[in-house]
Design a protein around this motif. Sequence first.
Motif, mmCIF file in Angstrom:
data_model
loop_
_atom_site.group_PDB
_atom_site.id
_atom_site.type_symbol
_atom_site.label_atom_id
_atom_site.label_comp_id
_atom_site.label_asym_id
_atom_site.label_seq_id
_atom_site.Cartn_x
_atom_site.Cartn_y
_atom_site.Cartn_z
ATOM 1 N N ASN A 1 0.828 -1.226 0.000
ATOM 2 C CA ASN A 1 0.000 0.000 0.000
ATOM 3 C C ASN A 1 0.851 1.261 0.000
ATOM 4 O OD1 ASN A 1 1.119 -0.175 2.490
ATOM 5 N ND2 ASN A 1 -0.747 0.322 3.630
ATOM 6 N N VAL A 2 2.106 1.169 -0.462
ATOM 7 C CA VAL A 2 3.029 2.291 -0.247
ATOM 8 C C VAL A 2 2.520 3.581 -0.891
ATOM 9 C CG1 VAL A 2 4.546 1.794 -2.225
ATOM 10 C CG2 VAL A 2 5.488 2.889 -0.177
ATOM 11 N N GLU A 3 1.738 3.469 -1.987
ATOM 12 C CA GLU A 3 1.268 4.691 -2.655
ATOM 13 C C GLU A 3 0.244 5.449 -1.816
ATOM 14 O OE1 GLU A 3 0.881 2.806 -6.374
ATOM 15 O OE2 GLU A 3 2.723 3.700 -7.139
ATOM 16 N N THR A 4 -0.393 4.753 -0.857
ATOM 17 C CA THR A 4 -1.325 5.462 0.038
ATOM 18 C C THR A 4 -0.581 6.421 0.972
ATOM 19 O OG1 THR A 4 -1.261 3.747 1.738
ATOM 20 C CG2 THR A 4 -2.961 3.510 0.041
ATOM 21 N N LEU A 5 0.750 6.277 1.052
ATOM 22 C CA LEU A 5 1.541 7.209 1.867
ATOM 23 C C LEU A 5 1.895 8.477 1.079
ATOM 24 C CD1 LEU A 5 4.013 4.678 3.578
ATOM 25 C CD2 LEU A 5 1.919 5.645 4.535
ATOM 26 N N GLY A 6 1.404 8.555 -0.165
ATOM 27 C CA GLY A 6 1.643 9.775 -0.959
ATOM 28 C C GLY A 6 2.944 9.735 -1.736
ATOM 29 N N VAL A 7 3.478 8.524 -2.001
ATOM 30 C CA VAL A 7 4.736 8.411 -2.747
ATOM 31 C C VAL A 7 4.493 7.646 -4.045
ATOM 32 C CG1 VAL A 7 6.043 8.384 -0.597
ATOM 33 C CG2 VAL A 7 5.468 6.213 -1.693
ATOM 34 N N LYS A 8 5.453 7.778 -4.977
ATOM 35 C CA LYS A 8 5.409 6.975 -6.204
ATOM 36 C C LYS A 8 6.402 5.835 -6.054
ATOM 37 C CE LYS A 8 4.517 10.965 -9.113
ATOM 38 N NZ LYS A 8 5.140 11.912 -10.032
ATOM 39 N N ALA A 9 6.002 4.619 -6.434
ATOM 40 C CA ALA A 9 6.860 3.444 -6.264
ATOM 41 C C ALA A 9 7.447 3.013 -7.602
ATOM 42 C CB ALA A 9 6.059 2.305 -5.652
#
Length: 314
Positions: free
Chosen positions: A195-203
């Motif tokens: 869910n890393v994109e829910t932290l406001g970052v691009k993966a």
Amino acid sequence: MIGNDLLGIEDLPREDIETILATAERMQEIGTREVKKVPTLRGRTIINLFFEPSTRTLSSFEIAGKRLSADVVNFSVSNSSVSKAESILDTAKTLDAMDPDCVIVRHGVAGVPKRIADVLDAPVINAGDGYHEHPTQALLDLLTVHQEKGRIDGLTVAIIGDILHSRVARSNIYGFTKMGAEVRVAGPPTMLPSNVETLGVKAYTSLREVLEGADVVMALRIQTERLEGAFFPSIREYSATFGLDRAKLRYAKDDAIVMHPGPVNRGVELSHDLADHRPSVILDQVRNGVALRMAVLYLLSGRPSRAKAKDAEG
Ligand code: CP
């Protein structure tokens, strides 16, 4: 004025981050004096309660407290009654009964500093809890970037490596996004939280793509002692794909800086050359850690305890 404790960056307002960074910039001058000591926290007691090993965080909190003239106690877990099965909360309450003005906690389990803060009168600082947060590391990283680049807003920050198991990554993602930077993360797919994109970052899973246009490149430590084989096939393959050297760094902006929270696995996350020389700012991060922790201790310890504040309110 920041809150009672410093447990993470997730709940820390941007204004509080700005206050801490501005206070740290004032504290830096003290470190340049021949006599690196001011009486600001004379008579205050600070306890370092570390249940996990540390070089940078423990020693810089100790030096920071001493530069402010506080009495600093480094609680040694291996020589304590923890080895006689005394619980963490009983240990913390016992130390609290000695009226410290601040307790700094590192623990391998996420949430332990918060559990301790819930039962202590003294302010609690999280010095790293499991895979959760490492707020003073992120704040010293913000300070270092601000001093290198003159701003944080509008920068592109690439964080590379084991994002899944990194409390440094988590705190830095919260910190840099709050301060207006674009944050990108990259690593083996097994090391990127789903869910890393829910932290406001691009993966990204490509080093070249994550580096293109980056102003700041932050490599994270790979926990080689625990993870090899489970999350990536071999150290050699990790290093070939995500390890940074001068050739790969050419994908980033010409004036990009390289950061690492330490300890560095030389030849794995960073080439020996990059670990030791500009544009790496690793030792500036360490140096800034002292001033940053002086600022946090000053802002948290120089105030009445929760119990005394309640008494004063009547
Ligand atoms: N960056 C960091 O937390 O290092 P230590 O484990 O040495 O404190």
